[in-house]
Enzyme design. Structure first.
Site, PDB file in Angstrom:
ATOM      1  N   THR A 253       0.792  -1.103  -0.007  1.00 10.64           N
ATOM      2  CA  THR A 253       0.105  -0.153  -0.068  1.00 10.64           C
ATOM      3  C   THR A 253       0.937   1.045  -0.169  1.00 10.64           C
ATOM      4  OG1 THR A 253      -1.621  -1.209   1.237  1.00 10.64           O
ATOM      5  CG2 THR A 253      -1.593   1.239   1.562  1.00 10.64           C
TER       6      THR A 253
ATOM      7  N   ARG B  40     -13.842  -6.942  -2.700  1.00 12.84           N
ATOM      8  CA  ARG B  40     -13.113  -6.964  -1.192  1.00 12.84           C
ATOM      9  C   ARG B  40     -12.483  -5.629  -0.826  1.00 12.84           C
ATOM     10  NH1 ARG B  40      -7.700  -5.472   0.680  1.00 12.84           N
ATOM     11  NH2 ARG B  40      -7.195  -6.833   2.512  1.00 12.84           N
ATOM     12  N   VAL B  41     -12.953  -5.067   0.542  1.00 20.60           N
ATOM     13  CA  VAL B  41     -12.209  -3.768   0.766  1.00 20.60           C
ATOM     14  C   VAL B  41     -11.129  -4.010   2.190  1.00 20.60           C
ATOM     15  CG1 VAL B  41     -12.949  -1.517   1.781  1.00 20.60           C
ATOM     16  CG2 VAL B  41     -14.484  -2.580   0.016  1.00 20.60           C
ATOM     17  N   GLY B  42     -10.162  -3.379   1.917  1.00 24.92           N
ATOM     18  CA  GLY B  42      -9.173  -3.466   2.785  1.00 24.92           C
ATOM     19  C   GLY B  42      -9.437  -2.450   4.075  1.00 24.92           C
TER      20      GLY B  42
ATOM     21  N   GLY C 173      -0.242  -3.486   4.714  1.00 23.01           N
ATOM     22  CA  GLY C 173      -0.180  -4.749   5.303  1.00 23.01           C
ATOM     23  C   GLY C 173      -1.323  -5.478   5.332  1.00 23.01           C
TER      24      GLY C 173
ATOM     25  N   GLY D 224      -4.904  -6.112   5.455  1.00 25.45           N
ATOM     26  CA  GLY D 224      -6.092  -5.519   5.813  1.00 25.45           C
ATOM     27  C   GLY D 224      -6.839  -6.102   6.585  1.00 25.45           C
TER      28      GLY D 224
END
Ligand code: GLY
Length: 286
Positions: free
Chosen positions: A157, A185-187, A208, A210
């Site tokens: 990230t 998918r959302v981190g 890292g 999520g």
């Protein structure tokens, strides 16, 4: 606000495994981003503009997992998350699972400035972009050839925490997420308090895994350690230790406190960082 604040900036280029031969280029990328943000602060600009500008540099560098060069999901598509937050006002904007946006951090900033909502996801984020006339691009334009061939190695990230000459703190975080993630998918990055957080006492950007970072609300947790008296370096290490203890996950984070003191920590092999503190000299580490 702190009297005589010391401007400061730190950027990270993602926590994870990085091949030794790739590290110098990643550090160069972090350095370019930190200098872009620092120039804004030196010219009297805001921490918010500096953090955004630094992250744009990283999003445009195909070496990093954000914007152009983002990792691919299980369908071979780029889906990105980003958030930006101003510590002084607690205003924030974020986008999640967006496609076809060259600089998601800029769209997150527009969400913040618009002020009606804080986080837009997927198609809704694109509808918002269209409504405000924000440019979209061909989603495939963000896929770099190297990514198609070595996508399993991509991780990380990007992020920036900055403090300007008025003592204002801002944070920006942007990511392509994790390799082979399921669509939608959302981190942690766009979730305020998890991958991104700033208030009057400090700012934090995380990188890292999520799913692990979210479970301990890592950015806010690190700031809470700061408020309890830890210095930024100690607060960063305490947050990473808590993450490892509670989730077994791996991650990294960067932090600046209200005095402009900088800290960072990771429990991954690498996390390239570039920082400029009170001495005014750029430092690189990994
Ligand atoms: N930390 C980035 C992600 O898990 O999406």
């Amino acid at each position: 606000m702190t009297p005589n604040p010391q401007p400061a900036i730190i950027v990270h280029g993602g926590a994870g495994r990085i091949r030794a031969e790739e590290l110098p280029r990643r550090l160069d990328g972090c350095k370019a981003a930190a200098l872009a943000g620092w120039e804004i602060i030196q010219q009297g600009g805001s921490a918010l503009d500096a953090a955004e500008a630094a992250v744009v540099v990283l999003e445009d560098n195909p070496l990093f997992n954000a914007g152009t060069g983002s990792t691919l999901n299980s369908l071979g598509q780029v889906e990105m998350d980003a958030a930006i937050m101003a510590g002084e006002t607690l205003r924030a904007g974020a986008v999640a699972a967006v496609q076809g946006i060259k600089n998601p951090i800029k769209l997150a900033r527009r969400v913040m400035e618009d002020g009606r909502h804080l986080l837009f996801a997927g198609e809704g984020a694109l509808l918002f972009a269209r409504e405000i006339g924000f440019p979209q691009c061909d989603p495939d334009a963000l896929i770099v050839e190297a990514e198609r061939t070595r996508w399993q190695e991509k991780h990380g990230t990007v992020g920036c925490v900055a403090m300007d000459a008025d003592g204002r703190i801002a944070v920006a975080t942007s990511t392509g997420g994790i390799f082979n993630k399921l669509p939608g998918r959302v981190g942690d990055s766009p979730l305020i308090g998890c991958g991104t957080y700033a208030d009057d006492d400090g700012g934090v950007s995380c990188t890292g895994q999520g799913e692990a970072v979210i479970r301990i609300v890592m950015a806010k947790t690190a700031l809470d350690f700061l408020k309890e008296g830890a210095n930024p370096e100690a607060a960063a290490h305490q947050a990473i230790a808590l993450l490892a203890q509670k989730t077994g996950g791996t991650a990294g984070l960067i932090i600046i406190d209200r005095q402009g003191k900088i800290g960072y920590a990771r429990n991954t092999e690498r996390m390239p960082v570039a920082l400029i503190g009170s001495a005014g000299e750029i430092q690189l580490d990994s």
